[in-house]
Design a protein around this motif. Structure first.
Motif, mmCIF file in Angstrom:
data_model
loop_
_atom_site.group_PDB
_atom_site.id
_atom_site.type_symbol
_atom_site.label_atom_id
_atom_site.label_comp_id
_atom_site.label_asym_id
_atom_site.label_seq_id
_atom_site.Cartn_x
_atom_site.Cartn_y
_atom_site.Cartn_z
ATOM 1 N N VAL A 55 4.447 -0.066 -5.014
ATOM 2 C CA VAL A 55 3.417 -0.288 -4.004
ATOM 3 C C VAL A 55 2.057 0.162 -4.531
ATOM 4 O O VAL A 55 1.084 -0.578 -4.468
ATOM 5 C CB VAL A 55 3.775 0.463 -2.707
ATOM 6 C CG1 VAL A 55 2.692 0.243 -1.660
ATOM 7 C CG2 VAL A 55 5.114 -0.024 -2.174
ATOM 8 N N ARG B 264 0.036 8.218 4.012
ATOM 9 C CA ARG B 264 1.197 9.111 4.132
ATOM 10 C C ARG B 264 1.296 10.057 2.943
ATOM 11 O O ARG B 264 1.678 11.211 3.087
ATOM 12 C CB ARG B 264 2.481 8.293 4.269
ATOM 13 C CG ARG B 264 2.721 7.791 5.682
ATOM 14 C CD ARG B 264 4.200 7.548 5.948
ATOM 15 N NE ARG B 264 4.776 6.608 5.015
ATOM 16 C CZ ARG B 264 4.713 5.286 5.180
ATOM 17 N NH1 ARG B 264 4.122 4.776 6.231
ATOM 18 N NH2 ARG B 264 5.244 4.492 4.294
ATOM 19 N N LYS C 159 -5.128 -6.353 2.051
ATOM 20 C CA LYS C 159 -4.140 -7.194 2.737
ATOM 21 C C LYS C 159 -3.037 -6.349 3.346
ATOM 22 O O LYS C 159 -2.725 -5.282 2.849
ATOM 23 C CB LYS C 159 -3.496 -8.148 1.728
ATOM 24 C CG LYS C 159 -4.367 -9.289 1.305
ATOM 25 C CD LYS C 159 -3.483 -10.434 0.817
ATOM 26 C CE LYS C 159 -4.258 -11.369 -0.084
ATOM 27 N NZ LYS C 159 -4.122 -11.042 -1.507
ATOM 28 N N SER C 160 -2.441 -6.880 4.379
ATOM 29 C CA SER C 160 -1.332 -6.149 4.984
ATOM 30 C C SER C 160 -0.189 -6.060 3.975
ATOM 31 O O SER C 160 0.117 -7.023 3.278
ATOM 32 C CB SER C 160 -0.930 -6.860 6.271
ATOM 33 O OG SER C 160 0.432 -7.075 6.299
ATOM 34 N N GLY C 161 0.380 -4.869 3.859
ATOM 35 C CA GLY C 161 1.463 -4.659 2.906
ATOM 36 C C GLY C 161 0.991 -4.215 1.535
ATOM 37 O O GLY C 161 1.793 -4.065 0.615
ATOM 38 N N CYS C 162 -0.328 -3.987 1.361
ATOM 39 C CA CYS C 162 -0.841 -3.611 0.039
ATOM 40 C C CYS C 162 -0.688 -2.114 -0.216
ATOM 41 O O CYS C 162 -0.992 -1.636 -1.297
ATOM 42 C CB CYS C 162 -2.295 -4.030 -0.121
ATOM 43 S SG CYS C 162 -3.426 -3.010 0.824
ATOM 44 N N GLY C 163 -0.264 -1.361 0.784
ATOM 45 C CA GLY C 163 0.019 0.060 0.537
ATOM 46 C C GLY C 163 -0.978 1.026 1.157
ATOM 47 O O GLY C 163 -1.029 2.187 0.778
ATOM 48 N N LYS C 164 -1.746 0.563 2.139
ATOM 49 C CA LYS C 164 -2.741 1.445 2.772
ATOM 50 C C LYS C 164 -2.066 2.586 3.538
ATOM 51 O O LYS C 164 -2.422 3.753 3.371
ATOM 52 C CB LYS C 164 -3.638 0.635 3.717
ATOM 53 C CG LYS C 164 -4.304 -0.560 3.048
ATOM 54 C CD LYS C 164 -5.163 -1.338 4.009
ATOM 55 C CE LYS C 164 -4.413 -1.989 5.160
ATOM 56 N NZ LYS C 164 -3.598 -3.153 4.816
ATOM 57 N N SER C 165 -1.086 2.234 4.355
ATOM 58 C CA SER C 165 -0.389 3.284 5.118
ATOM 59 C C SER C 165 0.347 4.226 4.172
ATOM 60 O O SER C 165 0.385 5.438 4.388
ATOM 61 C CB SER C 165 0.611 2.658 6.086
ATOM 62 O OG SER C 165 -0.046 1.823 6.990
ATOM 63 N N THR C 166 0.935 3.642 3.135
ATOM 64 C CA THR C 166 1.634 4.461 2.149
ATOM 65 C C THR C 166 0.683 5.488 1.544
ATOM 66 O O THR C 166 1.028 6.663 1.402
ATOM 67 C CB THR C 166 2.211 3.558 1.036
ATOM 68 O OG1 THR C 166 3.033 2.574 1.660
ATOM 69 C CG2 THR C 166 3.010 4.354 0.051
ATOM 70 N N ARG D 275 10.347 -1.760 -5.982
ATOM 71 C CA ARG D 275 9.090 -2.351 -5.568
ATOM 72 C C ARG D 275 7.969 -1.327 -5.744
ATOM 73 O O ARG D 275 7.978 -0.270 -5.133
ATOM 74 C CB ARG D 275 9.205 -2.705 -4.088
ATOM 75 C CG ARG D 275 8.220 -3.720 -3.634
ATOM 76 C CD ARG D 275 8.159 -3.710 -2.119
ATOM 77 N NE ARG D 275 6.761 -3.906 -1.772
ATOM 78 C CZ ARG D 275 6.238 -5.099 -1.563
ATOM 79 N NH1 ARG D 275 7.001 -6.155 -1.588
ATOM 80 N NH2 ARG D 275 4.955 -5.209 -1.302
ATOM 81 N N TYR E 169 9.028 1.974 -3.830
ATOM 82 C CA TYR E 169 10.171 1.970 -2.916
ATOM 83 C C TYR E 169 11.248 1.138 -3.579
ATOM 84 O O TYR E 169 11.080 -0.074 -3.716
ATOM 85 C CB TYR E 169 9.804 1.353 -1.571
ATOM 86 C CG TYR E 169 8.906 2.221 -0.723
ATOM 87 C CD1 TYR E 169 9.390 3.409 -0.175
ATOM 88 C CD2 TYR E 169 7.595 1.855 -0.479
ATOM 89 C CE1 TYR E 169 8.570 4.196 0.604
ATOM 90 C CE2 TYR E 169 6.779 2.646 0.307
ATOM 91 C CZ TYR E 169 7.270 3.822 0.848
ATOM 92 O OH TYR E 169 6.472 4.603 1.615
HETATM 93 N N1 LIG Z 1 9.861 3.581 3.938
HETATM 94 C C1 LIG Z 1 9.750 2.445 3.231
HETATM 95 N N2 LIG Z 1 10.816 1.955 2.567
HETATM 96 C C2 LIG Z 1 10.727 0.819 1.845
HETATM 97 N N3 LIG Z 1 9.605 0.083 1.706
HETATM 98 C C3 LIG Z 1 8.503 0.510 2.345
HETATM 99 C C4 LIG Z 1 8.515 1.712 3.142
HETATM 100 N N4 LIG Z 1 7.281 1.886 3.638
HETATM 101 C C5 LIG Z 1 6.538 0.860 3.200
HETATM 102 N N5 LIG Z 1 7.270 0.033 2.421
HETATM 103 C C6 LIG Z 1 6.786 -1.173 1.737
HETATM 104 O O1 LIG Z 1 5.637 -0.818 1.015
HETATM 105 C C7 LIG Z 1 4.646 -1.816 1.127
HETATM 106 C C8 LIG Z 1 3.350 -1.216 1.626
HETATM 107 O O2 LIG Z 1 3.514 -0.810 2.960
HETATM 108 P P1 LIG Z 1 2.322 -0.219 3.798
HETATM 109 O O3 LIG Z 1 1.767 0.939 3.072
HETATM 110 O O4 LIG Z 1 2.849 0.036 5.155
HETATM 111 O O5 LIG Z 1 1.282 -1.407 3.814
HETATM 112 P P2 LIG Z 1 -0.064 -1.567 4.652
HETATM 113 O O6 LIG Z 1 -0.241 -0.351 5.490
HETATM 114 O O7 LIG Z 1 -1.136 -1.762 3.655
HETATM 115 O O8 LIG Z 1 0.099 -2.802 5.483
HETATM 116 C C9 LIG Z 1 5.202 -2.887 2.042
HETATM 117 O O9 LIG Z 1 5.655 -3.943 1.252
HETATM 118 C C10 LIG Z 1 6.333 -2.224 2.737
HETATM 119 O O10 LIG Z 1 7.339 -3.149 2.986
#
Ligand SMILES: Nc1ncnc2c1ncn2[C@@H]1O[C@H](COP(=O)(O)OP(=O)(O)O)[C@@H](O)[C@H]1O
Ligand SMILES: [Mg+2]
Lengths: 254, 272
Positions: free
Chosen positions: B38, B67, B57-64, B36, B33
């Motif tokens: 991820v 998706r 850890k939270s923010g490590c990219g699991k949701s990403t 950055r 992103y």
């Molecule tokens: N749409 C986006 N635009 C910019 N940064 C993003 C976006 N989605 C996620 N991020 C960044 O990517 C990193 C991983 O996010 P995320 O996958 O949601 O983490 P997790 O689910 O592991 O907590 C975070 O630092 C978040 O700020």
């Protein structure tokens, strides 16, 4: 039983103060503290209402005013809604139109009355044009913002469930924007009456505002007060309609 | 030479025949992103019908990651193959369930479940709602439901599409402990009866051990731990083997952290 009494109280209490004021007004007119020249008694306003109704004059003024209000509201509302919709949904439309609309919005539309009279004369077109112009902007702004700020995570969810195009719009975006759109509608109903009152008072051959101005020339105080009461009633009526729309369309929010 | 080719072909045939075919293959996945990064070169293979848990850890990219697998977002480089075909757009086999449920507040429960389905699927939606135990609430608006009930609706909404891949993004994170256990049981039994592949993101390692065939730890955009869990189902948390697995994984996670976290090491060396 108890809850029924409570319910009755809830509907009766708000009318208490208006009733007291009305009775007080009648009483002081009666004993001559309020002269007829300054403010006619409620009874004389009422009797002039009956008189004008039976001659058919009241009906024709009221219906012409309502028509102007409705037609102007529909034209302005639809244009404002469509612009809000397109600018909210399509980036290219947003870039093309939004700045211009925002600039026009800052001109008070009532300031255009002299110009509008020169353009359209003093018949229907000028009044409908002014009402439409006044209604357009509040509807536009609130539709635009409602659509732009629909919860992005719901849109992502909709896409993940295979919605796109019109299905995404009707199931997610439009309902998500609805409460904001209705705020715009409610606000613009107020603008609608205000614009109409001013326009009809300044220049018209018919309508409630004309009736009041005409009565002024003949010092018919009761007719003037009647016009004001009519405007108040219609204002209240449109508010009731707006509330009803909100209750219906935002039922999920209750 | 010919022998090698022959052998290779044989292996291919076997892998096609076996039910353990790879359902999802991720190859050196990179997602950024802005500036950055991820995910940086993440590799993962998931077999058909497997239950994977992802922790980190939270923010490590699991949701990403979820998706990307759902096809909701594009990667910067790397490859995602679903059933041996590269994923180009929305992943039709997958349905995703989010932590916040994301029910449409203006639709009744049944209409939320029917979202994206043809009109005649109402009957099926009712059946799935019955399976998650919410048939009698189907005419209500989501605002009238508790957190756990909302997640049941979200689960029904995902399952009504008969996905072959269910992506769960911390679906139970916001629930209280008892409701969470109940929902874990529900997810497990639905998974067992419907033979879909599951990828569950969770911050609760115990939940991961209770449900998954394999627990995966993501750190610095890569997979740092890939731990199979061989325990019979349904898993008894009170069973010593469960505790052992849990401890083992926690230890490995701590160990990963220790190597990086000098401060932690200092504290450890001071204390007896
Ligand atoms: N749409 C986006 N635009 C910019 N940064 C993003 C976006 N989605 C996620 N991020 C960044 O990517 C990193 C991983 O996010 P995320 O996958 O949601 O983490 P997790 O689910 O592991 O907590 C975070 O630092 C978040 O700020
Ligand atoms: Mg997340």
């Amino acid at each position: 039983m108890l809850s029924k009494i409570k319910e009755m109280k809830l509907t009766v209490i708000p009318w208490f103060i208006p009733l007291v004021l009305l009775l007080g007004w009648q009483f002081f007119s009666w004993i001559g503290v309020i002269p007829e020249r300054i403010l006619p008694a409620p009874t004389s306003v009422f009797s002039s209402a009956i008189e004008l109704t039976s001659s058919g004059e009241l009906f024709s003024h009221v219906s012409i005013s309502l028509t102007r209000a409705l037609v102007g509201f529909l034209i302005g509302g639809i244009i404002g809604f469509l612009f809000g919709l397109f600018n909210g949904v399509f980036r290219i439309a947003d870039l093309l139109f939004d700045t211009s609309i925002q600039m026009l919005r800052n001109i008070p539309h009532l300031a255009l009355i002299p110009l509008v009279i020169l353009w359209f004369g003093i018949d229907e077109t000028s009044k409908i044009f002014l009402v439409a112009l006044g209604v357009l902007f509040p509807v536009y702004i609130n539709t635009y913002h409602g659509i732009k700020y629909v919860d992005k995570s719901l849109i992502e969810m909709g896409k993940a469930y295979g919605l796109k195009g019109t299905a995404l719009f009707f199931h997610v975006i439009l309902p998500g924007a609805m409460s904001s759109i209705l705020v715009g509608v409610r606000f613009s109903l107020g603008v609608m009456w205000l614009t109409l009152i001013v326009a009809e008072t300044i220049s018209a051959h018919s309508g409630i505002g004309y009736m009041a101005m005409n009565a002024r020339e003949f010092m018919q105080m009761d007719v003037i007060v009647l016009s004001i009461v009519l405007y108040a009633l219609f204002g209240k009526l449109s508010d009731v309609i707006a509330r009803y729309l909100e209750r219906r369309l935002l039922r999920w929010n209750m | 030479m010919e022998y090698v080719m022959e052998r290779k072909k044989l292996e291919d045939d076997v892998s096609v025949l076996s039910d353990q075919k790879n359902h999802i293959v991720l190859k050196s996945l990179v997602k950024q992103y802005g500036d950055r990064t991820v995910l940086q070169g993440l590799d993962l293979e998931v077999k058909k019908g497997e239950f994977i848990a992802i922790v980190g850890k939270s923010g490590c990219g699991k949701s990403t990651l979820l998706r990307l697998i759902a096809g909701l977002e594009e990667m910067n480089s790397g490859e995602i193959r679903i059933n041996d075909k590269p994923l180009k757009q929305l992943n039709e086999h997958a349905r995703i369930m989010f932590q916040d449920g994301r029910l449409l507040p203006w639709k009744r429960v049944i209409d939320n479940v029917c979202l994206g389905l043809p009109k005649h699927s109402r009957q099926k939606a009712k059946i799935v709602l019955t399976r998650v135990g919410l048939a009698e609430r189907m005419k209500e608006f989501p605002s009238k439901l508790s957190g756990g009930q909302k997640q049941r609706v979200a689960l029904a909404r995902a399952l009504v599409h008969d996905p072959s891949l269910l992506l769960l993004d911390e679906p139970l994170g916001a629930l209280d402990a008892l409701t969470r256990m109940e929902m874990q049981g529900l997810i497990e039994s639905l998974w067992q009866n419907n033979s879909f592949t599951s990828i569950l993101v969770t911050h609760d390692v115990e939940e991961a051990v209770a449900l998954a065939d394999r627990v995966i730890l993501i750190e610095d955009g890569k997979i740092k731990l890939n731990q199979p869990i061989h325990l019979p189902r349904p898993r008894q948390r009170t069973h010593p083997a469960f505790a052992m697995h849990l401890e083992e994984i926690l230890e490995q996670i701590m160990h990963q952290n220790q190597r990086k976290d000098y401060v932690m090491q200092d504290i450890k060396s001071i204390s007896p």
